[in-house]
Enzyme design. Structure first.
Site, PDB file in Angstrom:
ATOM      1  N   LYS A  88       0.864  -1.185   0.000  1.00  0.00           N
ATOM      2  CA  LYS A  88       0.000   0.000   0.000  1.00  0.00           C
ATOM      3  C   LYS A  88       0.891   1.222   0.000  1.00  0.00           C
ATOM      4  CE  LYS A  88      -3.955   2.123   0.474  1.00  0.00           C
ATOM      5  NZ  LYS A  88      -3.769   2.691  -0.878  1.00  0.00           N
ATOM      6  N   GLN A 109       7.239   3.824   3.813  1.00  0.00           N
ATOM      7  CA  GLN A 109       5.828   3.444   3.865  1.00  0.00           C
ATOM      8  C   GLN A 109       5.616   2.160   4.684  1.00  0.00           C
ATOM      9  OE1 GLN A 109       3.763   5.530   1.537  1.00  0.00           O
ATOM     10  NE2 GLN A 109       2.152   4.910   2.949  1.00  0.00           N
ATOM     11  N   LYS A 124       5.290   1.754  -3.164  1.00  0.00           N
ATOM     12  CA  LYS A 124       5.197   3.108  -3.716  1.00  0.00           C
ATOM     13  C   LYS A 124       5.465   3.031  -5.205  1.00  0.00           C
ATOM     14  CE  LYS A 124       4.605   7.401  -2.306  1.00  0.00           C
ATOM     15  NZ  LYS A 124       3.864   7.970  -1.175  1.00  0.00           N
ATOM     16  N   ASP A 164      -0.254  10.766  -4.599  1.00  0.00           N
ATOM     17  CA  ASP A 164       0.883  11.423  -3.940  1.00  0.00           C
ATOM     18  C   ASP A 164       1.123  12.698  -4.754  1.00  0.00           C
ATOM     19  OD1 ASP A 164       3.166  10.818  -1.821  1.00  0.00           O
ATOM     20  OD2 ASP A 164       4.215  11.600  -3.559  1.00  0.00           O
ATOM     21  N   SER A 375      -6.934   5.824   3.879  1.00  0.00           N
ATOM     22  CA  SER A 375      -6.953   4.897   2.731  1.00  0.00           C
ATOM     23  C   SER A 375      -7.305   3.491   3.210  1.00  0.00           C
ATOM     24  CB  SER A 375      -5.588   4.856   2.038  1.00  0.00           C
ATOM     25  OG  SER A 375      -5.463   5.914   1.117  1.00  0.00           O
TER      26      SER A 375
HETATM   27  P1  NDP Z   1       0.623  17.732  -4.280  1.00  0.00           P
HETATM   28  O1  NDP Z   1       1.090  17.410  -5.637  1.00  0.00           O
HETATM   29  O2  NDP Z   1      -0.824  17.906  -4.029  1.00  0.00           O
HETATM   30  O3  NDP Z   1       1.339  19.081  -3.771  1.00  0.00           O
HETATM   31  C1  NDP Z   1       2.730  19.178  -3.703  1.00  0.00           C
HETATM   32  C2  NDP Z   1       3.065  20.595  -3.288  1.00  0.00           C
HETATM   33  O4  NDP Z   1       4.464  20.682  -3.032  1.00  0.00           O
HETATM   34  C3  NDP Z   1       2.769  21.615  -4.370  1.00  0.00           C
HETATM   35  O5  NDP Z   1       2.462  22.847  -3.781  1.00  0.00           O
HETATM   36  C4  NDP Z   1       4.104  21.694  -5.106  1.00  0.00           C
HETATM   37  O6  NDP Z   1       4.293  22.907  -5.814  1.00  0.00           O
HETATM   38  C5  NDP Z   1       5.079  21.580  -3.960  1.00  0.00           C
HETATM   39  N1  NDP Z   1       6.363  21.011  -4.416  1.00  0.00           N
HETATM   40  C6  NDP Z   1       6.553  19.878  -5.121  1.00  0.00           C
HETATM   41  N2  NDP Z   1       7.859  19.707  -5.385  1.00  0.00           N
HETATM   42  C7  NDP Z   1       8.486  20.761  -4.839  1.00  0.00           C
HETATM   43  C8  NDP Z   1       9.835  21.163  -4.767  1.00  0.00           C
HETATM   44  N3  NDP Z   1      10.820  20.439  -5.335  1.00  0.00           N
HETATM   45  N4  NDP Z   1      10.121  22.312  -4.091  1.00  0.00           N
HETATM   46  C9  NDP Z   1       9.134  23.053  -3.521  1.00  0.00           C
HETATM   47  N5  NDP Z   1       7.833  22.717  -3.572  1.00  0.00           N
HETATM   48  C10 NDP Z   1       7.524  21.594  -4.211  1.00  0.00           C
HETATM   49  O7  NDP Z   1       1.253  16.623  -3.324  1.00  0.00           O
HETATM   50  P2  NDP Z   1       0.804  16.208  -1.856  1.00  0.00           P
HETATM   51  O8  NDP Z   1       0.346  17.399  -1.111  1.00  0.00           O
HETATM   52  O9  NDP Z   1      -0.078  15.027  -1.964  1.00  0.00           O
HETATM   53  O10 NDP Z   1       2.190  15.677  -1.261  1.00  0.00           O
HETATM   54  C11 NDP Z   1       3.104  16.551  -0.590  1.00  0.00           C
HETATM   55  C12 NDP Z   1       4.046  15.723   0.273  1.00  0.00           C
HETATM   56  O11 NDP Z   1       3.276  14.982   1.232  1.00  0.00           O
HETATM   57  C13 NDP Z   1       4.875  14.667  -0.464  1.00  0.00           C
HETATM   58  O12 NDP Z   1       6.119  14.530   0.178  1.00  0.00           O
HETATM   59  C14 NDP Z   1       4.071  13.382  -0.274  1.00  0.00           C
HETATM   60  O13 NDP Z   1       4.863  12.227  -0.407  1.00  0.00           O
HETATM   61  C15 NDP Z   1       3.595  13.593   1.147  1.00  0.00           C
HETATM   62  N6  NDP Z   1       2.431  12.798   1.542  1.00  0.00           N
HETATM   63  C16 NDP Z   1       1.261  12.879   0.840  1.00  0.00           C
HETATM   64  C17 NDP Z   1       0.171  12.149   1.244  1.00  0.00           C
HETATM   65  C18 NDP Z   1      -1.153  12.287   0.588  1.00  0.00           C
HETATM   66  O14 NDP Z   1      -2.133  11.741   1.117  1.00  0.00           O
HETATM   67  N7  NDP Z   1      -1.291  13.008  -0.506  1.00  0.00           N
HETATM   68  C19 NDP Z   1       0.258  11.204   2.374  1.00  0.00           C
HETATM   69  C20 NDP Z   1       1.502  11.255   3.114  1.00  0.00           C
HETATM   70  C21 NDP Z   1       2.542  12.016   2.662  1.00  0.00           C
HETATM   71  P3  NDP Z   1       3.927  23.016  -7.381  1.00  0.00           P
HETATM   72  O15 NDP Z   1       2.452  23.247  -7.422  1.00  0.00           O
HETATM   73  O16 NDP Z   1       4.747  24.181  -7.827  1.00  0.00           O
HETATM   74  O17 NDP Z   1       4.351  21.736  -8.013  1.00  0.00           O
END
Ligand code: NDP
Length: 443
Positions: A88, A109, A124, A164, A375
């Site tokens: 998962k 994970q 993943k 993600d 999830s």
């Molecule tokens: P999204 O794609 O919804 O959002 C990612 C955000 O981070 C965007 O604002 C993006 O900006 C920014 N970002 C991405 N890459 C970079 C970078 N290199 N430098 C600065 N900002 C960056 O992703 P999520 O919110 O789902 O995921 C965010 C984090 O949380 C990840 O690490 C993910 O693994 C973790 N996570 C997510 C979960 C989930 O349920 N979604 C669960 C547990 C962890 P831009 O719009 O410019 O790309």
């Protein structure tokens, strides 16, 4: 071989996989005290077994752009460990995705899922595909091509992917549609699905809300509360937006948010409805915020966000976004709590700065486990053919996050590292998986 030799052997084998090595190094360093109590784990070589994925799938993803150009991306699924349940973990679509990134995420994970108390193994996946600026048609064709290979490796009892970075409700819909067409079964194999086709209430909010429930538990345990505090939250994606929403609901003023280009600072408190419109509806850049709020500031470069004085820092964007220098500035500015919404957002050295300065520090595998927990609840509802109310799911999420905090804090105390939740989370997650692996023999 002692634990250091084993760690060095593992790291040497994958030395080019920078992010994976970083994650393995952190976990193996902090679980060292376990082996005084459990020498049998070393004898059965659990460490080398747990750091080797059960299976790695790498595949071609060809698709056609609107202008007819044929593009080839690379797809990945790392099925890391199924000792306690089906693999998962999410799918990430971002140009930075490579084997090292997917392996680091899959490895983390395993322990995160174990901490939720639900029967889920670790996996993943993703692709180096960049969804930014693509039309809905291009996103759909890419998702269909990606699933045309992935479908044969996943299943409700085998491997259950989710979203993600770059994979939200729209992408999950396209991926699920293609899966269903190929297998001719409504087996709800993905989580994060839309509410009209098997999704769960609170899944969208779960990682961000869960993060705040975890921070609340940390503060409560230290006779403090969220009320009246200020926060800085990096990112403006799924995790960041719902962390901000719950923070505000619990009495926190959110001062700043970012995207990969830069950050906004609004001393009056972020207008979250506007951020949602810019990022979720219009899919634009966060700098548009100052077109509406002329008295707020926009700064190019995402990293500057950590210079803003705040009580709570929540890195919710991506790995290694907060380094030692940023950590020192946050400490100088009096930060009280740092909790990771993103996976591995703080470098090793930044983590050390927080722990050495007595900052309450919530590591990702505990603090952001709310997403995968819900999830898991989505999978339960699918199996039961039932849908629970928002309140029911939210209540379970709160209980799970409180339990995770308690388990990590108690484990840290048991191993002589009070308040070190890196030690607590790594050991608690590891013990559960190691026990299951021991019971199942050498497979
Ligand atoms: P999204 O794609 O919804 O959002 C990612 C955000 O981070 C965007 O604002 C993006 O900006 C920014 N970002 C991405 N890459 C970079 C970078 N290199 N430098 C600065 N900002 C960056 O992703 P999520 O919110 O789902 O995921 C965010 C984090 O949380 C990840 O690490 C993910 O693994 C973790 N996570 C997510 C979960 C989930 O349920 N979604 C669960 C547990 C962890 P831009 O719009 O410019 O790309």
């Amino acid at each position: 071989m002692d634990i250091t030799d084993i760690k060095n052997k593992i790291i040497e084998k994958d030395r080019d996989e920078k992010e994976f090595v970083q994650a393995v190094d952190e976990v193996l360093t902090s679980i060292a005290p376990v082996f005084d109590k459990h020498p049998e784990y070393l004898k059965m070589n659990i460490l080398e077994r747990i750091t080797e994925p059960e299976r790695v799938i790498i595949f071609r993803v060809p698709w056609v752009k609107d202008d007819g150009e044929v593009v080839v991306n690379r797809g990945f699924r790392v099925e890391f460990n199924s000792a306690i349940g089906p693999y998962k973990g999410g799918l990430r679509f971002h140009p930075s995705v490579n084997l090292s990134v997917v392996k680091f995420l899959g490895f983390e994970q395993i322990f995160k899922n174990a901490l939720t108390g639900l029967p889920m193994g670790g996996g993943k996946g993703g692709s180096d595909f960049d969804p930014h600026g693509k039309s809905d048609g291009e996103i759909m064709r890419f998702c269909q091509s990606f699933m045309s290979e992935l479908y044969r490796h996943i299943g409700p009892f085998r491997d259950v992917p989710a979203g993600d970075i770059g994979v939200g409700a729209r992408e999950i819909g396209f991926l699920y549609g293609q899966y269903k067409k190929l297998v001719n079964e409504s087996s709800w194999v993905l989580t994060g699905k839309g509410l009209s086709y098997g999704g769960s209430l609170v899944r969208k909010e779960a990682t961000g809300y869960g993060l705040l429930y975890f921070v609340r538990a940390m503060l409560l345990d230290h006779k403090d509360s969220l009320e009246g505090k200020t926060a800085v939250i990096s990112g403006s994606g799924n995790v960041a937006i719902y962390a901000a929403e719950k923070a505000m609901a619990l009495g926190v003023k959110v001062l700043a948010m970012s995207d990969s280009n830069g950050y906004i600072y609004d001393p009056k408190g972020i207008d979250l409805d506007l951020v949602k419109k810019i990022k979720e509806v219009d899919r634009k850049r966060i700098k548009e915020y100052i077109d509406v709020h002329g008295d707020a500031e926009y700064h190019e470069g995402a990293k500057g966000i950590w210079q803003i004085k705040c009580d709570i820092a929540l890195p919710c964007a991506t790995q290694n976004e907060l380094d030692e220098e940023d950590a020192k500035i946050l400490c100088q500015n009096g930060v009280k709590v740092v909790a990771e919404g993103a996976n591995m957002p703080c470098t090793h050295k930044a983590q050390r700065v927080f722990l050495d300065n007595g900052i309450l520090y919530g590591p990702a595998k505990a603090a952001n486990a709310g997403g995968v927990a819900v999830s898991g609840l989505e999978m339960s509802q699918n199996s039961l053919r039932l849908s629970w109310t928002f309140e029911e799911v939210d209540e379970r999420l709160k209980e799970i996050m409180d339990d995770i905090y308690r388990t990590c804090a108690d484990t840290a105390i048991e191993y002589g590292a009070k308040d070190d939740l890196v030690v607590g989370s790594n050991i608690a997650g590891f013990l559960k998986v190691a026990e299951a692996m021991m019971a199942q023999g050498i497979v």
